[in-house]
Scaffold this active site. Structure first.
Site, mmCIF file in Angstrom:
data_model
loop_
_atom_site.group_PDB
_atom_site.id
_atom_site.type_symbol
_atom_site.label_atom_id
_atom_site.label_comp_id
_atom_site.label_asym_id
_atom_site.label_seq_id
_atom_site.Cartn_x
_atom_site.Cartn_y
_atom_site.Cartn_z
ATOM 1 N N SER A 1 12.514 13.400 39.184
ATOM 2 C CA SER A 1 12.391 13.867 37.803
ATOM 3 C C SER A 1 13.658 14.548 37.343
ATOM 4 C CB SER A 1 11.228 14.858 37.672
ATOM 5 O OG SER A 1 11.195 15.349 36.349
ATOM 6 N N HIS B 1 3.071 15.956 37.911
ATOM 7 C CA HIS B 1 4.199 16.526 37.148
ATOM 8 C C HIS B 1 4.197 15.954 35.733
ATOM 9 C CE1 HIS B 1 8.242 16.011 35.439
ATOM 10 N NE2 HIS B 1 8.578 17.138 36.014
HETATM 11 C C1 6PG Z 1 10.830 12.791 34.417
HETATM 12 C C2 6PG Z 1 9.968 12.127 33.362
HETATM 13 C C3 6PG Z 1 10.124 10.659 33.329
HETATM 14 C C4 6PG Z 1 9.246 9.960 32.322
HETATM 15 C C5 6PG Z 1 9.498 10.338 30.917
HETATM 16 C C6 6PG Z 1 8.858 9.449 29.874
HETATM 17 O O1 6PG Z 1 10.224 13.497 35.192
HETATM 18 O O2 6PG Z 1 12.048 12.629 34.440
HETATM 19 O O3 6PG Z 1 8.641 12.422 33.631
HETATM 20 O O4 6PG Z 1 9.819 10.195 34.623
HETATM 21 O O5 6PG Z 1 9.465 8.618 32.454
HETATM 22 O O6 6PG Z 1 9.098 11.637 30.716
HETATM 23 O O7 6PG Z 1 7.489 9.391 29.994
HETATM 24 P P1 6PG Z 1 6.621 8.788 28.767
HETATM 25 O O8 6PG Z 1 7.380 7.618 28.242
HETATM 26 O O9 6PG Z 1 5.311 8.413 29.335
HETATM 27 O O10 6PG Z 1 6.548 9.897 27.768
#
Ligand code: 6PG
Length: 470
Positions: free
Chosen positions: A129, A187
Site C-alpha cells: 500500500s 486495510h
Molecule cells: C493502496 C490502495 C490501493 C487501491 C486504491 C484504489 O493501499 O495503495 O488501497 O491499493 O487500489 O486505493 O482503490 P479503489 O479504486 O477501489 O478506490
C-alpha cells in the site's frame, strides 16, 4: 552490472517500475519484464544507468535472475495473475519464489498457494500500500504465504518499506496462506470508510455551514495537526486548495460526484457477511459509493423528493469542532470493525494474525497511515487478546469524550437532511455494541411465531417453542 540480478519484477506499469526502482536503490539489482513492448521500452529508459535490466522475453528474464529466483508480480488482480503464473511455471525451479504484490482477493491467493503445494515453488501474496509514490519511496508491505519464503524477502522488503515513527520497517510477516492479502483487503475496507467519513465532514461543512473549499483547507490542515493527523486528511486539505487552471474555480467543485471502485471494499464487506462480523461502517462506505454512482437517478429524484433545506443555525466554529470529533469517534468504530474482521478470519483460518503488528505496519507508507495507528498498536500491546478496540481504555475514553459532539452532528445531519451514512452507522455500531440487551428478543419471537424457528430463554436452558396465540 552484476552477472545475475537479485530480484525480478514482472509487470512494469508505474507501480511495478517504482517498486523495481526502490528495490534497486536499496542494493538489489533488478531484472524486469512486461508483456507490453511499450512498457519494456519505457522501463529501459527509466532504468538507464542503474543496476537494472529489462528482458525482452520471459526466458531471458528467467535467465537473468540469481537462484533461487525471487519474482515479484505487479499485475492486475484476477486472471492476469494466473496467466503470469502459468507462463512462468515451466521455467521455474524448486526453491524459486513467486510473490503477488497486487490487490488479489485472499481466497485466490489461498487457491494459488494450494496449487503450488508439492512443486517446491514458494508463494507469497503480499499487500502493498501507498500508491505510486509509496512504491517508490517506501510502501507498507503485508506479506503472507509459505512461511519458509519469508527469509528470502525479509531483508529486501524491510529495506524498501516505509519506516514507522520508531524507525521500524512497515513490513512484517503477517501469517500463512492468504493472510497477507486478507490484511490488505481490510486495510482497503478501512480506507473506504475513512474516505467516506471525510466526505461526510466535507459535505456537512459545505452544505450545513456554507464553507468554501478554501476555508475547509485551513480546517483540514488544522485537523491534521491533532488526533486526526493522517495522510487522507493531509491530501484532503491539499485537494481543497486546488484551483482549476481553466476556470479558476475550486477543482473539487468540477469533479463529477460519481465514485468508482476496484472491488477491495466490496470484498471486505462480502467477507464481513460471510464471517458474520458486523462491519457495517465499512459496508456502508461501499454502498455510499454505489449510491453516488446513481447520478442520473439522483438528479431526477432531487427534483421530486423533498426534504429539509435547512442550514445549521448555531455557531459554525463550534460545529466544525463537533464534526472533527464525530469523524474521530466514527473512525475508531470503523477500525474496531476492521480489527474484528481480522479476529474472525484468524479464528476461521487459524492464521495467528499479529493484530498489534498489523496496526504498526499501517503507521507509515500506506494510504490509511495515521498517528492514530500508534494508539491501536499500543492497545494491542496492552492486551493482545483485546476483544474489541472500543474496550481499550484509551479508545473507550476517546469515545466517551467525543460522543456528545458525535451525537449532535448525526442529529443535526438528520435534521437538515444531509446524509451521513458512515457517521450514523458507526454511532449505531457503538450504541449496539454497548447495549446489553437488543431487540433481538422480539425478532426471535417473530421467527418462532411465523415459522416455529424456536428460541432460547434467558432463565432456563434448552430450545423453546411457543404455540403463539393468533
Ligand atoms: C493502496 C490502495 C490501493 C487501491 C486504491 C484504489 O493501499 O495503495 O488501497 O491499493 O487500489 O486505493 O482503490 P479503489 O479504486 O477501489 O478506490
Amino acid at each position: 552490472m552484476s552477472a545475475k540480478q537479485a530480484f525480478g519484477v514482472i509487470g512494469l506499469g508505474v507501480m511495478g517500475q517504482n517498486l523495481a526502482l526502490n528495490i534497486e536503490r536499496n542494493g538489489y539489482p533488478v531484472a524486469g519484464y512486461d508483456i507490453d513492448p511499450a512498457k519494456v521500452r519505457a522501463s529501459r529508459e527509466r532504468f538507464a544507468g542503474r543496476d537494472m535490466v529489462v528482458a525482452g522475453t520471459l526466458a531471458e528474464f528467467l535467465g537473468q535472475l540469481a537462484l533461487p529466483r525471487r519474482i515479484l508480480m505487479v499485475v492486475p488482480a484476477g486472471k492476469p495473475v494466473d496467466a503470469v503464473i502459468d507462463e512462468l511455471r515451466p521455467g521455474l525451479a524448486r526453491g524459486d519464489l513467486l510473490i503477488d504484490g497486487g490487490n488479489s482477493f485472499f481466497e485466490e491467493t489461498r487457491r494459488r498457494i494450494k496449487a503450488l503445494e508439492g512443486t517446491g515453488i514458494l508463494y507469497i501474496g503480499t499487500g502493498v500500500s501507498g500508491g505510486e509514490e509509496g512504491a517508490l519511496r517506501g510502501p507498507s508491505i503485508m506479506p503472507g504465504g509459505n512461511p519458509e519464503a519469508w527469509a528470502l524477502v525479509k531483508p529486501v522488503f524491510q529495506k524498501i518499506a516505509a519506516k514507522g515513527p520508531d524507525g521500524l520497517p512497515c513490513c512484517e510477516w503477517i501469517g500463512p496462506d492468504g493472510a497477507g492479502h486478507f490484511v490488505k483487503m481490510i486495510h482497503n475496507g478501512i480506507e473506504y470508510a475513512d474516505m467516506q467519513m471525510i466526505g461526510e465532514a466535507f459535505d456537512l461543512m459545505e452544505r450545513a455551514l456554507g464553507l468554501t473549499p478554501a476555508a475547509m483547507q485551513v480546517i483540514f490542515d488544522d485537523w491534521n495537526k491533532g488526533e486526526l493527523d493522517s495522510y487522507l486528511i493531509e491530501i484532503t486539505a491539499k485537494i481543497m486548495g486546488q484551483q482549476d487552471p481553466e476556470t479558476g474555480r475550486p477543482l473539487v467543485h468540477l469533479i463529477l460526484d460519481t465514485a468508482e471502485q476496484k472491488g477491495t471494499g466490496k470484498w471486505a464487506s462480502d467477507v464481513a457477511l460471510d464471517l458474520g462480523v458486523p462491519a457495517q461502517t465499512i459496508a456502508v462506505a461501499v454502498f455510499a459509493r454505489m449510491m453516488s454512482a446513481l447520478k442520473a437517478e439522483r438528479v431526477a429524484a432531487s427534483k421530486v423528493l423533498r426534504g429539509p433545506d435547512a442550514r445549521f443555525e448555531g455557531d459554525p466554529a463550534s460545529f466544525v469542532e463537533m464534526i472533527r470529533q464525530a469523524l474521530y469517534a466514527s473512525k475508531i468504530c470503523s477500525y474496531a470493525q476492521g480489527f474484528q474482521l481480522l479476529r474472525a478470519a484468524d479464528e476461521e483460518y487459524g492464521w495467528r494474525l499479529p493484530f498489534g503488528t498489523v496496526a504498526s505496519l499501517w503507521r507509515a507508507g500506506c494510504i490509511i497511515r495515521a498517528q492514530f495507528l500508534s494508539k491501536i498498536h499500543e492497545a494491542y500491546q496492552r492486551n493482545p487478546a483485546l476483544p474489541n478496540l472500543l474496550l481499550d481504555p484509551y479508545f473507550a475514553g476517546a469515545i466517551h469524550r467525543t460522543s456528545p459532539a458525535w451525537r449532535k452532528v448525526v442529529a443535526t445531519a438528520v435534521e437538515v437532511g444531509i446524509p451521513v451514512p458512515a457517521f450514523s452507522s458507526a454511532l449505531a455500531y457503538y450504541d449496539s455494541y454497548r447495549s446489553a440487551v437488543l431487540p433481538a428478543n422480539l425478532l426471535q419471537a417473530q421467527r418462532d411465531f411465523f415459522g416455529a424457528h424456536t428460541y432460547r430463554r434467558i432463565d432456563r436452558e434448552g430450545i423453546q417453542h411457543t404455540q403463539w396465540e393468533n
